[in-house]
Scaffold this motif. Structure first.
Motif, mmCIF file in Angstrom:
data_model
loop_
_atom_site.group_PDB
_atom_site.id
_atom_site.type_symbol
_atom_site.label_atom_id
_atom_site.label_comp_id
_atom_site.label_asym_id
_atom_site.label_seq_id
_atom_site.Cartn_x
_atom_site.Cartn_y
_atom_site.Cartn_z
ATOM 1 N N GLN A 178 36.101 36.401 30.879
ATOM 2 C CA GLN A 178 34.639 36.312 30.835
ATOM 3 C C GLN A 178 34.063 36.063 32.220
ATOM 4 O O GLN A 178 33.050 36.656 32.602
ATOM 5 C CB GLN A 178 34.217 35.186 29.877
ATOM 6 C CG GLN A 178 34.357 35.522 28.406
ATOM 7 C CD GLN A 178 33.240 36.431 27.905
ATOM 8 O OE1 GLN A 178 32.460 36.926 28.685
ATOM 9 N NE2 GLN A 178 33.196 36.645 26.605
ATOM 10 N N ASN A 179 34.693 35.195 32.997
ATOM 11 C CA ASN A 179 34.225 34.921 34.359
ATOM 12 C C ASN A 179 34.334 36.164 35.229
ATOM 13 O O ASN A 179 33.458 36.442 36.062
ATOM 14 C CB ASN A 179 35.031 33.774 34.976
ATOM 15 C CG ASN A 179 34.783 32.455 34.260
ATOM 16 O OD1 ASN A 179 33.730 32.246 33.666
ATOM 17 N ND2 ASN A 179 35.755 31.555 34.318
ATOM 18 N N ARG A 181 30.221 46.994 35.074
ATOM 19 C CA ARG A 181 31.343 47.305 34.195
ATOM 20 C C ARG A 181 31.282 46.474 32.922
ATOM 21 O O ARG A 181 31.668 46.929 31.845
ATOM 22 C CB ARG A 181 32.666 47.061 34.921
ATOM 23 C CG ARG A 181 32.936 48.051 36.038
ATOM 24 C CD ARG A 181 34.349 47.900 36.582
ATOM 25 N NE ARG A 181 34.669 48.944 37.548
ATOM 26 C CZ ARG A 181 35.856 49.096 38.106
ATOM 27 N NH1 ARG A 181 36.843 48.255 37.806
ATOM 28 N NH2 ARG A 181 36.077 50.076 38.961
ATOM 29 N N ALA A 182 30.822 45.235 33.058
ATOM 30 C CA ALA A 182 30.754 44.370 31.879
ATOM 31 C C ALA A 182 29.781 44.917 30.852
ATOM 32 O O ALA A 182 30.059 44.895 29.644
ATOM 33 C CB ALA A 182 30.344 42.963 32.296
ATOM 34 N N SER A 183 28.631 45.437 31.310
ATOM 35 C CA SER A 183 27.657 45.983 30.365
ATOM 36 C C SER A 183 28.217 47.198 29.643
ATOM 37 O O SER A 183 27.867 47.469 28.498
ATOM 38 C CB SER A 183 26.370 46.357 31.101
ATOM 39 O OG SER A 183 26.621 47.380 32.059
ATOM 40 N N CYS A 223 40.302 43.467 28.755
ATOM 41 C CA CYS A 223 38.891 43.079 28.697
ATOM 42 C C CYS A 223 38.292 43.220 27.306
ATOM 43 O O CYS A 223 37.256 42.614 27.019
ATOM 44 C CB CYS A 223 38.078 43.920 29.682
ATOM 45 S SG CYS A 223 38.484 43.624 31.406
ATOM 46 N N ALA A 224 38.925 44.003 26.442
ATOM 47 C CA ALA A 224 38.347 44.260 25.119
ATOM 48 C C ALA A 224 38.178 42.976 24.325
ATOM 49 O O ALA A 224 37.182 42.789 23.616
ATOM 50 C CB ALA A 224 39.224 45.246 24.351
ATOM 51 N N VAL A 225 39.134 42.056 24.432
ATOM 52 C CA VAL A 225 39.073 40.835 23.631
ATOM 53 C C VAL A 225 37.892 39.968 24.047
ATOM 54 O O VAL A 225 37.360 39.213 23.233
ATOM 55 C CB VAL A 225 40.400 40.056 23.755
ATOM 56 C CG1 VAL A 225 40.583 39.509 25.163
ATOM 57 C CG2 VAL A 225 40.477 38.934 22.738
ATOM 58 N N ALA A 226 37.463 40.070 25.302
ATOM 59 C CA ALA A 226 36.339 39.265 25.780
ATOM 60 C C ALA A 226 34.993 39.830 25.349
ATOM 61 O O ALA A 226 33.970 39.184 25.555
ATOM 62 C CB ALA A 226 36.383 39.151 27.304
#
Length: 299
Positions: free
Chosen positions: A167-168, A176-178, A211-214
Motif C-alpha cells: 500500500q505504501n 499506476r496505483a489508480s 499488487c493485486a492483493v492490495a
C-alpha cells in the motif's frame, strides 16, 4: 488597461473620443490584443497551399528515411546478426536441452519455472518459449496454463503478508496505483473484467501478481481474469518458440526455408504483432474508461 491571467492574453478595449477641429476623424472604437511585451498581436493567416505541400513533402522524406534505416537495420540483422546468434547461442542451447533432458523431465522443469519464477520476481517467458519449441500449441498451452495457475496464486497469497508495504508503494506511484485499483471496485464481474484488461495491457505481469492483493480484489475474479487475460500472451510466446526452432533447424541444416514457409512465418509474425497492438490499445482504452467511472466514487 490590459489584464493577464497566467499565460493567456486578454483582449484590450481602447476607446478614444476626439473633438472636431483637432485633426481627429471623430469617435472610434479599437479592439485588439496585446501580448506581455505590449505589442499588438497580428492575426495569423492560414498556411498557403504551397506551404502545406512543402510540409507534406518534408514529412514523406522523413518517413522514407525512417523506413529505409529500419529496413537496412533489419537486413543487417537477418544477414549477419541472426545467423551468428543461431550458431553460437540458440542452436547450442537447443541441442543441450534435447540431449540432457527427456520430454517428461523438461515438462516438469517448465511447469516448475512458470509456477515459481513469478514469486521470485523472475521472468518466465523463456520457459514459455521452451514449451512452444518442445511441445507445440496443444500440450505447450496446457503445460503453461497449469503453471500459470500456481504462478499467479502464490504471489497473491504471499503479498497478503506485506499488505501495508505494498500500500505504501502504491501511494508513492499514484498513476499506476489508480490503474490497478480499478480492479478492486465493483462486483465480481467488474473485477473479473478489470483483471482481464490489466493482464492484456502492458502493465508488468510479475508486479501485478503482488499488487493485486492490495487493491482488495477477490481471489476468484482475480484468478479467472488472470487465466483468460494471459491467453493471448501465451499463444504469442508459443508461436515465438516454434518460430525460433524452425529458424534454428534451417540454420543448422544449412538450408533455406521454402517459399510457403517464408510466407507463413512472415504472415504469422505480422499477425502476431497486429494482434498484440490491437489487444493492448483496446485494453488501455477500456481501463481509462473504468478509471474515469471510478474517480467520482473515490472522491
Amino acid at each position: 488597461m490590459t489584464y493577464y491571467e497566467e499565460a493567456e492574453v486578454v483582449p484590450e478595449l481602447r476607446v478614444r473620443v476626439g473633438e472636431e477641429g483637432e485633426g481627429n476623424k471623430g469617435d472610434y472604437l479599437a479592439l485588439g490584443t496585446r501580448d506581455r511585451s505590449g505589442n499588438d498581436e497580428a492575426e495569423k493567416e492560414p498556411p498557403s497551399p504551397k506551404r502545406r505541400c512543402g510540409r507534406l513533402v518534408w514529412y514523406l522524406v522523413k518517413l522514407f528515411l525512417l523506413v529505409s534505416c529500419l529496413g537496412l537495420l533489419a537486413a543487417v540483422c537477418i544477414k549477419w546478426v541472426w545467423p551468428f546468434l543461431m550458431d553460437k547461442e540458440v542452436i547450442p542451447i537447443i541441442n543441450w536441452e534435447t540431449t540432457t533432458f527427456s520430454p517428461p523431465v523438461l515438462a516438469v522443469l517448465v511447469f516448475a519455472s512458470v509456477a515459481i519464477f513469478p514469486t521470485l520476481l523472475l521472468p518466465s517467458t523463456p520457459s514459455w518459449w521452451v514449451a512452444g519449441m518442445t511441445f507445440g500449441y496443444g500440450y505447450g498451452f496446457l503445460l503453461i496454463m497449469s503453471g500459470v495457475i500456481v504462478g499467479v496464486s502464490l504471489p497473491y497469497f504471499v503479498g497478503s503478508l506485506f499488505h501495508h508495504k505494498i500500500q505504501n508503494w502504491l501511494e508513492k506511484h499514484p498513476k499506476r496505483a489508480s490503474l490497478i485499483r480499478s480492479a478492486g471496485r465493483g462486483n465480481c464481474f467488474d473485477q473479473f473484467r478489470a483483471v482481464i484488461l490489466i493482464r492484456i495491457s502492458p502493465f508488468p505481469y510479475i508486479l501485478y501478481n503482488y499488487c493485486a492483493v492490495a487493491t482488495n480484489v477477490r481471489y476468484l475474479p482475480y484468478i479467472l481474469g488472470s487465466l483468460i487475460g494471459v491467453v493471448p500472451e501465451i499463444f504469442i510466446a508459443i508461436y515465438t518458440g516454434i518460430l525460433i526452432k524452425t529458424l534454428a533447424d534451417a540454420s543448422h541444416d544449412q538450408r533455406s526455408l521454402s517459399a510457403p514457409q517464408i510466407v507463413f512465418n512472415v504472415l504469422g509474425f505480422l499477425g502476431t504483432v497486429a494482434t498484440t497492438i490491437i489487444f493492448t490499445v483496446y485494453a488501455k482504452r477500456q481501463l481509462k474508461t473504468i478509471q474515469r467511472e471510478g474517480e467520482p466514487l473515490l472522491e
